[in-house]
Write a protein that holds these residues in place. Structure first.
Motif, short mmCIF file in Angstrom:
data_model
loop_
_atom_site.label_atom_id
_atom_site.label_comp_id
_atom_site.label_asym_id
_atom_site.label_seq_id
_atom_site.Cartn_x
_atom_site.Cartn_y
_atom_site.Cartn_z
N LYS A 116 -7.90 -1.99 -6.10
CA LYS A 116 -7.20 -1.31 -5.01
C LYS A 116 -7.97 -1.53 -3.70
O LYS A 116 -7.38 -1.80 -2.66
N LYS A 117 -9.29 -1.41 -3.77
CA LYS A 117 -10.11 -1.61 -2.58
C LYS A 117 -10.01 -3.04 -2.07
O LYS A 117 -9.86 -3.27 -0.87
N LYS A 154 0.37 -5.33 -3.03
CA LYS A 154 -0.87 -4.62 -3.36
C LYS A 154 -0.63 -3.67 -4.54
O LYS A 154 -1.40 -3.64 -5.50
N ALA A 155 0.45 -2.91 -4.48
CA ALA A 155 0.79 -1.97 -5.55
C ALA A 155 1.11 -2.70 -6.85
O ALA A 155 0.70 -2.27 -7.93
N TYR A 189 -2.16 -3.90 -8.45
CA TYR A 189 -2.93 -2.80 -9.01
C TYR A 189 -2.26 -2.24 -10.27
O TYR A 189 -2.91 -1.97 -11.27
N THR A 219 -7.60 -5.35 -2.61
CA THR A 219 -6.29 -5.68 -2.06
C THR A 219 -6.08 -5.00 -0.72
O THR A 219 -5.39 -5.54 0.15
#
Length: 126
Positions: free
Chosen positions: A78-79, A108-109, A112, A81
């Motif tokens: 997450k960090k 990004k989602a 993740y 992306t």
């Protein structure tokens, strides 16, 4: 930028975990090689957005390798992306429309979600 913003992430990289100077990290061949692999995987995902099996397969491989072999905490995806999104927005500021931002936020989602699913599949436990 990722390692500057999140220096704790360096713990997973024996080749450059002791580097403090951002310029030294930027010049590191191992780091550049890893960055190319990361961006290559993202490129494969983008090129195959209409093939959900391919997207799932690529991201499952990434997730499983990082869970089992590298033992990376999933929050770092997450960090990372998030940092990639920041850099793209800066580098392409004139072309980074609200629609482009929305698309990259969804990407990004997607990354993740699939990566963390792979962690769960292999029974990730810290």
């Amino acid at each position: 930028r990722f390692f500057v913003n999140f220096p704790s992430a360096k713990q997973y990289f024996s080749q450059f975990k002791h580097m403090e100077d951002p310029l030294e990290m930027e010049r590191s061949l191992q780091l550049r090689k890893h960055a190319r692999r990361v961006m290559g995987a993202i490129n494969t995902v983008v090129e195959n957005l209409n093939d959900s099996e391919k997207v799932s397969s690529v991201l499952a491989l990434v997730g499983k390798a990082h869970a089992l072999k590298h033992k990376v905490e999933p929050i770092y995806f997450k960090k990372l992306t998030g940092v990639i999104l920041e850099v793209i927005a800066e580098e392409y500021a004139n072309d980074f429309t609200p629609e482009a931002h929305s698309a990259w936020t969804k990407m990004k989602a997607l990354i993740y979600t699939h990566v963390t699913a792979a962690y769960k599949e292999v029974g990730w436990a810290q």
